[in-house]
Design an enzyme around this catalytic site. Structure first.
Site, mmCIF file in Angstrom:
data_model
loop_
_atom_site.group_PDB
_atom_site.id
_atom_site.type_symbol
_atom_site.label_atom_id
_atom_site.label_comp_id
_atom_site.label_asym_id
_atom_site.label_seq_id
_atom_site.Cartn_x
_atom_site.Cartn_y
_atom_site.Cartn_z
ATOM 1 C CD GLU A 49 -2.848 -0.921 2.495
ATOM 2 O OE1 GLU A 49 -2.645 0.009 3.307
ATOM 3 O OE2 GLU A 49 -3.699 -1.802 2.690
ATOM 4 C CG ASP A 60 -3.725 8.564 7.753
ATOM 5 O OD1 ASP A 60 -3.880 7.332 7.765
ATOM 6 O OD2 ASP A 60 -3.788 9.256 6.728
#
Length: 270
Positions: A49, A60
């Site tokens: 990824e 995040d």
């Protein structure tokens, strides 16, 4: 069959889970990031990824937010991220690459241009964390029409009423976020993950990868006994953040990857 489908099918026949590794494109700089990217398959990464830096990475945690800032400060752009995939593909045509990030940079780039250039670069899948299935027509539909898988996130709070809608147009694999919250948060118990995977399997035949909070070979092995894939991200980003040189960053990530890969490969050995 897509590269992602091939990789999951191949490793299923080998009786083991897939190690999915995450790094942020351009962190801490383009050249170092490219060396890490190119080194990951030999270190044991089965799927990669690649985070697309964005100025507001709301899903995040601190580690990946800081990685994003480092990449942006170093001049990373969406175009450079696609270029990075192209450079990776010169030597590696088999390891699947999934771009992960947010819709805004893609929208600004232009969806049609992005999908075309991503396909040409050798991108295999997309994870767009802020684009729900109600907006499939904006990106998921054109991406899948070009042969790029569109991977959905499911969480502990995705209930049975919502789950079929989330999974309806998913392809490649399902990414189960084992802890509700931001990336890098604490890890879930194996009991919780076992129950969650069983619930997901009642709704989909796609491979199920589990991530968020996995940092050690032991944790990776525990998840590899349950899931089709194990996703590790923040632990790699931390290695880059604490490195005192580009060489140390590269070595730190690849050494950790090798240890995690060993844990995943040996997880189901009786």
């Amino acid at each position: 069959m897509s590269r992602l489908e091939q990789r999951f099918a191949q490793l299923k026949t080998e009786g083991r889970a897939v190690l999915v590794t995450f790094i942020t494109a351009g962190d801490p700089g383009y050249d170092t990031s490219l060396k890490v990217l190119k080194g990951l398959p030999a270190a044991g990464a089965d799927v990669i990824e690649l985070g697309m830096p964005f100025t507001d990475p709301m899903a995040d945690g601190v580690a990946i937010q800081l990685a994003t800032l480092r990449a942006l400060d170093a001049g990373q752009t969406l175009l450079k991220t696609l270029q990075m995939v192209s450079e990776f593909r010169v030597d590696d045509q088999t390891t699947p690459i999934v771009l992960m990030g947010y819709y805004n940079p893609i929208h600004r780039f232009g969806v049609e241009a992005f999908v075309a250039q991503a396909k040409e670069a050798g991108v295999d899948g997309l994870i767009i964390v802020d684009l729900p299935p109600e907006h499939d027509a904006e990106l998921a539909t054109p991406a899948q029409a070009s042969g790029i898988d569109f991977i959905r996130l499911t969480t502990p709070t995705t209930d049975d009423a919502r789950l079929p809608r989330v999974l309806e147009r998913s392809s490649g694999f399902v990414y189960y976020v084992s802890v509700a919250g931001v990336t890098g948060a604490g890890s879930a118990t194996t009991e919780h993950v076992t129950e969650a995977i069983a619930r997901l399997r009642r709704h989909t035949s796609l491979p199920i990868s589990v991530g968020f909070g996995i940092r050690t070979p032991e944790q990776a092995a525990a998840i590899a006994r349950l899931a089709d894939g194990v996703v590790v991200g923040s632990a790699f980003v931390d290695k880059i953040a604490t490195a005192e040189s580009p060489e140390q960053a590269i070595d730190g990530v690849l050494t950790l990857c090798a240890a995690l890969a060993e844990g995943v490969r040996n997880a189901r050995v009786s």
